[in-house]
Design a protein around this motif. Sequence first.
Motif, PDB file in Angstrom:
ATOM      1  N   TYR A  61      18.025  71.519  23.323  1.00  0.00           N
ATOM      2  CA  TYR A  61      17.983  71.767  24.773  1.00  0.00           C
ATOM      3  C   TYR A  61      18.383  70.516  25.551  1.00  0.00           C
ATOM      4  N   ARG A  62      17.871  69.379  25.146  1.00  0.00           N
ATOM      5  CA  ARG A  62      18.184  68.124  25.848  1.00  0.00           C
ATOM      6  C   ARG A  62      19.677  67.829  25.797  1.00  0.00           C
ATOM      7  N   SER A  63      20.282  68.097  24.642  1.00  0.00           N
ATOM      8  CA  SER A  63      21.716  67.850  24.495  1.00  0.00           C
ATOM      9  C   SER A  63      22.524  68.735  25.441  1.00  0.00           C
ATOM     10  N   VAL A  64      22.155  70.036  25.517  1.00  0.00           N
ATOM     11  CA  VAL A  64      22.876  70.954  26.402  1.00  0.00           C
ATOM     12  C   VAL A  64      22.675  70.563  27.862  1.00  0.00           C
ATOM     13  N   LEU A  65      21.444  70.240  28.240  1.00  0.00           N
ATOM     14  CA  LEU A  65      21.160  69.857  29.624  1.00  0.00           C
ATOM     15  C   LEU A  65      21.920  68.594  30.016  1.00  0.00           C
ATOM     16  N   ARG A  66      22.053  67.675  29.087  1.00  0.00           N
ATOM     17  CA  ARG A  66      22.799  66.445  29.386  1.00  0.00           C
ATOM     18  C   ARG A  66      24.266  66.747  29.651  1.00  0.00           C
ATOM     19  N   LYS A  67      24.834  67.683  28.900  1.00  0.00           N
ATOM     20  CA  LYS A  67      26.243  68.026  29.088  1.00  0.00           C
ATOM     21  C   LYS A  67      26.472  68.737  30.417  1.00  0.00           C
ATOM     22  N   ILE A  68      25.634  69.726  30.732  1.00  0.00           N
ATOM     23  CA  ILE A  68      25.854  70.448  31.989  1.00  0.00           C
ATOM     24  C   ILE A  68      25.475  69.588  33.185  1.00  0.00           C
ATOM     25  N   ASN A  69      24.606  68.603  32.971  1.00  0.00           N
ATOM     26  CA  ASN A  69      24.255  67.696  34.066  1.00  0.00           C
ATOM     27  C   ASN A  69      25.474  66.900  34.518  1.00  0.00           C
ATOM     28  N   ARG A  70      26.329  66.534  33.559  1.00  0.00           N
ATOM     29  CA  ARG A  70      27.556  65.812  33.918  1.00  0.00           C
ATOM     30  C   ARG A  70      28.471  66.706  34.749  1.00  0.00           C
ATOM     31  N   ASN A  71      28.626  67.981  34.332  1.00  0.00           N
ATOM     32  CA  ASN A  71      29.473  68.905  35.095  1.00  0.00           C
ATOM     33  C   ASN A  71      28.951  69.084  36.521  1.00  0.00           C
ATOM     34  N   LEU A  72      27.634  69.227  36.641  1.00  0.00           N
ATOM     35  CA  LEU A  72      27.052  69.422  37.968  1.00  0.00           C
ATOM     36  C   LEU A  72      27.177  68.172  38.829  1.00  0.00           C
ATOM     37  N   ALA A  73      27.090  67.013  38.202  1.00  0.00           N
ATOM     38  CA  ALA A  73      27.234  65.765  38.964  1.00  0.00           C
ATOM     39  C   ALA A  73      28.639  65.658  39.553  1.00  0.00           C
ATOM     40  N   TYR A  74      29.660  66.004  38.753  1.00  0.00           N
ATOM     41  CA  TYR A  74      31.038  65.996  39.261  1.00  0.00           C
ATOM     42  C   TYR A  74      31.180  66.937  40.459  1.00  0.00           C
ATOM     43  N   GLN A  75      30.657  68.152  40.306  1.00  0.00           N
ATOM     44  CA  GLN A  75      30.844  69.170  41.345  1.00  0.00           C
ATOM     45  C   GLN A  75      30.019  68.850  42.591  1.00  0.00           C
ATOM     46  N   LYS A  76      28.845  68.282  42.389  1.00  0.00           N
ATOM     47  CA  LYS A  76      28.049  67.852  43.539  1.00  0.00           C
ATOM     48  C   LYS A  76      28.796  66.776  44.330  1.00  0.00           C
ATOM     49  N   ASP A  77      29.414  65.838  43.609  1.00  0.00           N
ATOM     50  CA  ASP A  77      30.138  64.755  44.276  1.00  0.00           C
ATOM     51  C   ASP A  77      31.351  65.270  45.050  1.00  0.00           C
ATOM     52  N   ILE A  78      31.988  66.336  44.551  1.00  0.00           N
ATOM     53  CA  ILE A  78      33.134  66.902  45.262  1.00  0.00           C
ATOM     54  C   ILE A  78      32.741  67.299  46.684  1.00  0.00           C
ATOM     55  N   PHE A  79      31.627  68.011  46.802  1.00  0.00           N
ATOM     56  CA  PHE A  79      31.210  68.494  48.117  1.00  0.00           C
ATOM     57  C   PHE A  79      30.502  67.402  48.922  1.00  0.00           C
ATOM     58  N   SER A  80      29.880  66.469  48.225  1.00  0.00           N
ATOM     59  CA  SER A  80      29.277  65.338  48.934  1.00  0.00           C
ATOM     60  C   SER A  80      30.348  64.489  49.616  1.00  0.00           C
ATOM     61  N   ASP A  81      31.426  64.209  48.891  1.00  0.00           N
ATOM     62  CA  ASP A  81      32.523  63.420  49.478  1.00  0.00           C
ATOM     63  C   ASP A  81      33.181  64.179  50.625  1.00  0.00           C
ATOM     64  N   ALA A  82      33.298  65.512  50.472  1.00  0.00           N
ATOM     65  CA  ALA A  82      33.947  66.307  51.520  1.00  0.00           C
ATOM     66  C   ALA A  82      33.172  66.257  52.833  1.00  0.00           C
ATOM     67  N   LEU A  83      31.847  66.066  52.760  1.00  0.00           N
ATOM     68  CA  LEU A  83      31.040  66.015  53.979  1.00  0.00           C
ATOM     69  C   LEU A  83      31.324  64.769  54.814  1.00  0.00           C
ATOM     70  N   TYR A  84      31.752  63.703  54.130  1.00  0.00           N
ATOM     71  CA  TYR A  84      31.898  62.419  54.828  1.00  0.00           C
ATOM     72  C   TYR A  84      33.357  61.993  54.969  1.00  0.00           C
ATOM     73  N   GLU A  85      34.284  62.816  54.476  1.00  0.00           N
ATOM     74  CA  GLU A  85      35.701  62.497  54.629  1.00  0.00           C
ATOM     75  C   GLU A  85      36.282  63.323  55.776  1.00  0.00           C
ATOM     76  N   GLU A  86      36.866  62.641  56.724  1.00  0.00           N
ATOM     77  CA  GLU A  86      37.414  63.351  57.893  1.00  0.00           C
ATOM     78  C   GLU A  86      38.589  64.243  57.528  1.00  0.00           C
ATOM     79  N   HIS A  87      39.341  63.859  56.503  1.00  0.00           N
ATOM     80  CA  HIS A  87      40.543  64.617  56.136  1.00  0.00           C
ATOM     81  C   HIS A  87      40.378  65.292  54.777  1.00  0.00           C
ATOM     82  N   SER A  88      39.175  65.715  54.461  1.00  0.00           N
ATOM     83  CA  SER A  88      38.943  66.385  53.183  1.00  0.00           C
ATOM     84  C   SER A  88      39.724  67.696  53.129  1.00  0.00           C
TER      85      SER A  88
END
Length: 320
Positions: free
Chosen positions: A182-209
């Motif tokens: 379980y820990r191994s799977v959670l670690r892998k999907i945590n990376r995917n979610l971190a990437y996708q979270k950052d996509i929308f986080s950056d879009a909130l603060y970029e004027e030309h997103s």
Amino acid sequence: MILLSYFEPETSNWRDCPLAQLPTTIPADARLWINLNDASQDEQQQILQRFAITATLAEDFSRQRHPPKLESQSDFTLLIMRGYADADFSEYTGSAQVNLLYSNQVLISKISCNNPTLLQQLKPQIQTAKSSHIADWVKQFILTVSASYLEKLINFEDEQSELEDVMLHSGNDEKMTLIMRYRSVLRKINRNLAYQKDIFSDALYEEHSPLLRQFSTTEIRDFYEKFERLHSMTDMYYDQLSDLVEGYLSTTSHQINERMKVLTIVSTIFIPLTFIAGIYGMNFVYMPELQMPTAYFTVLIAMALGGVSGLIWFKIRGWW
């Protein structure tokens, strides 16, 4: 094989359309969805060249595996996402790769997913005799990807609670193996979610997103909050499983220490007795004690008193 669905403004209907019959310039009120799930590399390149997609975006879009990403050119935006395609967290066979290229009128999608149910959910909803907004389709993809994680994480909460109870009362190596998986799977999907979270986080603060072309700040914030919540949940579950592992190892270590303490006490008592037995077991000719009539019983009594005295001493000191 390339699948094209084209909305004709003249007839106000959707129809399957061969690539050769597409108009050179797509009308402003027309819509086009191009499905490249089963297309060959040559067919993909043909589509990408047809819409003048830059080499960088075309290369990233064509890859079978690529981390979540957001990038744009003048007309088209590339959005790559990863959904969770397995039934639970007991195994990780691979993510559902969602590659999207879209403009105000055209959506080009390429989805790799081994889960038929999720694959069906990742199809744009085409309403007969009604035009669709490309942004609505992209929003559907984003929400479907986030939902593919949320359902599994909610179900996992109950399973983790059961694991905690089992590990508290009767933990064993089999359960430990399951926890490590379980820990191994959670670690892998945590990376995917971190990437996708950052996509929308950056879009909130970029004027030309690029996302601001189709979505409002409120919608982007909603996307960000969904993936941020999923990311936090995987962090929490991973930490809780880590606590279970540490607790099991601590309990096992304590049990080993208790066994070692018993063995140490036994060894401490029997080493002097073995020493005495070793002395009188030596084959020397002159050993005065051997001639004493009561020597055997005296030595046995002395050995018994020594052993009992050791046990009493350990009890007084609280070592036993």
